[in-house]
Design a protein around this motif. Structure first.
Motif, short mmCIF file in Angstrom:
data_model
loop_
_atom_site.label_atom_id
_atom_site.label_comp_id
_atom_site.label_asym_id
_atom_site.label_seq_id
_atom_site.Cartn_x
_atom_site.Cartn_y
_atom_site.Cartn_z
N GLN A 163 0.84 -1.19 0.00
CA GLN A 163 0.00 0.00 0.00
C GLN A 163 0.88 1.25 0.00
O GLN A 163 1.93 1.28 0.64
CB GLN A 163 -0.91 0.03 1.23
CG GLN A 163 -1.87 -1.15 1.32
CD GLN A 163 -2.89 -1.16 0.18
OE1 GLN A 163 -3.37 -0.10 -0.24
NE2 GLN A 163 -3.20 -2.35 -0.32
N PRO A 164 0.47 2.34 -0.70
CA PRO A 164 1.28 3.56 -0.71
C PRO A 164 1.23 4.28 0.63
O PRO A 164 0.16 4.46 1.21
CB PRO A 164 0.63 4.40 -1.82
CG PRO A 164 -0.79 3.90 -1.90
CD PRO A 164 -0.74 2.44 -1.55
N VAL A 165 2.38 4.67 1.13
CA VAL A 165 2.49 5.45 2.37
C VAL A 165 3.32 6.69 2.06
O VAL A 165 4.40 6.60 1.49
CB VAL A 165 3.18 4.64 3.50
CG1 VAL A 165 3.36 5.50 4.74
CG2 VAL A 165 2.35 3.40 3.84
N GLU A 166 2.78 7.86 2.44
CA GLU A 166 3.45 9.12 2.13
C GLU A 166 4.51 9.47 3.18
O GLU A 166 4.28 9.35 4.38
CB GLU A 166 2.44 10.25 2.02
CG GLU A 166 1.53 10.13 0.80
CD GLU A 166 0.68 11.36 0.59
OE1 GLU A 166 0.55 12.16 1.54
OE2 GLU A 166 0.13 11.53 -0.52
N PHE A 167 5.66 9.91 2.68
CA PHE A 167 6.76 10.37 3.52
C PHE A 167 7.14 11.79 3.10
O PHE A 167 7.09 12.14 1.92
CB PHE A 167 7.99 9.47 3.35
CG PHE A 167 7.90 8.14 4.05
CD1 PHE A 167 8.60 7.89 5.22
CD2 PHE A 167 7.11 7.12 3.53
CE1 PHE A 167 8.53 6.67 5.86
CE2 PHE A 167 7.02 5.90 4.16
CZ PHE A 167 7.73 5.67 5.33
N THR A 182 10.77 11.54 6.66
CA THR A 182 9.92 11.38 7.84
C THR A 182 8.58 10.79 7.43
O THR A 182 7.94 11.27 6.49
CB THR A 182 9.66 12.74 8.53
OG1 THR A 182 10.89 13.42 8.75
CG2 THR A 182 8.94 12.54 9.86
N GLY A 183 8.15 9.75 8.12
CA GLY A 183 6.86 9.14 7.80
C GLY A 183 6.31 8.35 8.97
O GLY A 183 6.99 8.15 9.98
N ILE A 184 5.06 7.92 8.83
CA ILE A 184 4.37 7.17 9.88
C ILE A 184 3.79 5.90 9.27
O ILE A 184 3.09 5.94 8.26
CB ILE A 184 3.24 8.00 10.52
CG1 ILE A 184 3.84 9.27 11.17
CG2 ILE A 184 2.49 7.18 11.56
CD1 ILE A 184 2.79 10.22 11.69
N VAL A 185 4.11 4.77 9.91
CA VAL A 185 3.68 3.46 9.41
C VAL A 185 2.95 2.74 10.54
O VAL A 185 3.34 2.82 11.71
CB VAL A 185 4.90 2.62 8.96
CG1 VAL A 185 4.46 1.23 8.52
CG2 VAL A 185 5.64 3.33 7.82
N ASP A 186 1.87 2.04 10.20
CA ASP A 186 1.16 1.23 11.19
C ASP A 186 1.96 -0.03 11.53
O ASP A 186 2.64 -0.60 10.66
CB ASP A 186 -0.21 0.80 10.65
CG ASP A 186 -1.16 1.97 10.50
OD1 ASP A 186 -1.27 2.77 11.45
OD2 ASP A 186 -1.77 2.11 9.43
N SER A 187 1.87 -0.45 12.79
CA SER A 187 2.47 -1.74 13.15
C SER A 187 1.72 -2.84 12.41
O SER A 187 0.64 -2.63 11.86
CB SER A 187 2.38 -1.96 14.66
OG SER A 187 1.02 -2.03 15.07
#
Length: 214
Positions: A156-160, A178-183
Motif C-alpha cells: 500500500q502507498p504510504v506518504e513520507f 519522515t513518515g508514519i507506518v502502522d504496526s
C-alpha cells in the motif's frame, strides 16, 4: 563546526508551526530525555539500564526495533540504543556512538495518538529543530527542497516527507525522510525519521528498506 542531526529549517528566522497536538508534548519529552542521556553520560544511562528501560547492546536494540517494525535497515548505520518511556518506545541508529550526524530513529506509540498524522510529522520535525538549536556542537541544516513521496509498504502507498538540505556552516548536502507506518497488527503507529549525508544516500537502497517492512 556543528553537525546537528536534527536541525533543519527553511528560514532560520521563521517560527515553528503553530499547530498544537498531544503529540507535541510526547515528542518534546522523548527528545528531552535523549538529550539528558547524551549530556549526563554514564550515571544517567546506568540508572536507566538498571531499570531495564534503556538498552545499548546492538542485538537487543535490533530485536526491540523489529518488534515495532521488521525491515531490512540500511547497513551504513549501527544500532545505538533503545528506550522504553512507557507511553512510547524508541530505537536509534547512528554512524557510531560518538557520531549521530547520520541517523535513523523509530518511535512507536498507541494508535490512538494518530488522529492527525500530518500534524504529527510537522511537530516532530519542528521539535527536533528546536532541541537541536540548543546544542551548538551540531550543524544547522537549511531545507533547500521539500516534497511528499509515496513508498510501497505492505503493498500500500504510504506518504513520507522528503527534504533535501544543506549544512549552513559546511555546505554539506543531506537528505531527510519522515513518515508514519502502522504496526503489523494495527495497534500502534511507528514514526520513522532518517537523515543521511548525500554521499551515503541511495534512493534505491532506501526504497528497498521501506518496501521490506513486514
Amino acid at each position: 563546526m556543528s553537525d546537528n542531526p536534527y536541525a533543519a529549517t527553511n528560514d532560520p528566522e521563521s517560527p515553528a508551526p503553530k499547530k498544537s497536538r498531544k503529540m507535541l508534548y510526547i515528542i518534546l519529552g522523548v527528545l528531552g530525555v535523549t538529550c539528558l542521556l547524551c549530556c549526563c553520560g554514564s550515571p544517567m544511562m546506568l540508572m536507566w539500564v538498571g531499570q531495564g528501560r534503556l538498552k545499548t547492546d546492538p542485538v537487543e536494540v535490533t530485536e526491540k526495533a523489529d518488534e515495532m517494525l521488521k525491515m531490512d535497515r540500511t547497513e551504513d548505520l549501527q544500532p545505538i540504543m533503545y528506550m522504553d518511556l512507557v507511553f512510547m518506545k524508541m530505537t536509534m541508529w547512528g554512524a557510531g556512538k560518538e557520531d549521530m550526524t547520520d541517523m535513523f530513529c523509530q518511535m512507536s506509540m498507541n494508535e490512538s495518538y494518530a488522529q492527525d498524522r500530518e500534524a504529527m510529522k510537522i511537530q516532530m520535525e519542528a521539535k527536533m529543530r528546536e532541541q537541536a538549536a540548543q546544542n551548538p556542537s551540531l550543524p544547522v541544516l537549511n531545507i533547500d527542497k521539500s516534497e511528499t513521496r509515496a513508498f510501497s509498504v505492505r503493498g500500500q502507498p504510504v506518504e513520507f516527507d522528503f527534504n533535501e538540505c544543506t549544512a549552513r556552516e559546511t555546505d554539506e548536502k543531506y537528505y531527510q525522510l519522515t513518515g508514519i507506518v502502522d504496526s503489523k497488527d494495527g495497534s500502534e503507529i511507528v514514526v520513522l525519521f532518517l537523515q543521511l549525508r548525500a554521499e551515503k544516500f541511495s534512493e534505491e537502497r532506501i526504497t528497498q528498506m521501506l518496501e521490506s517492512i513486514e
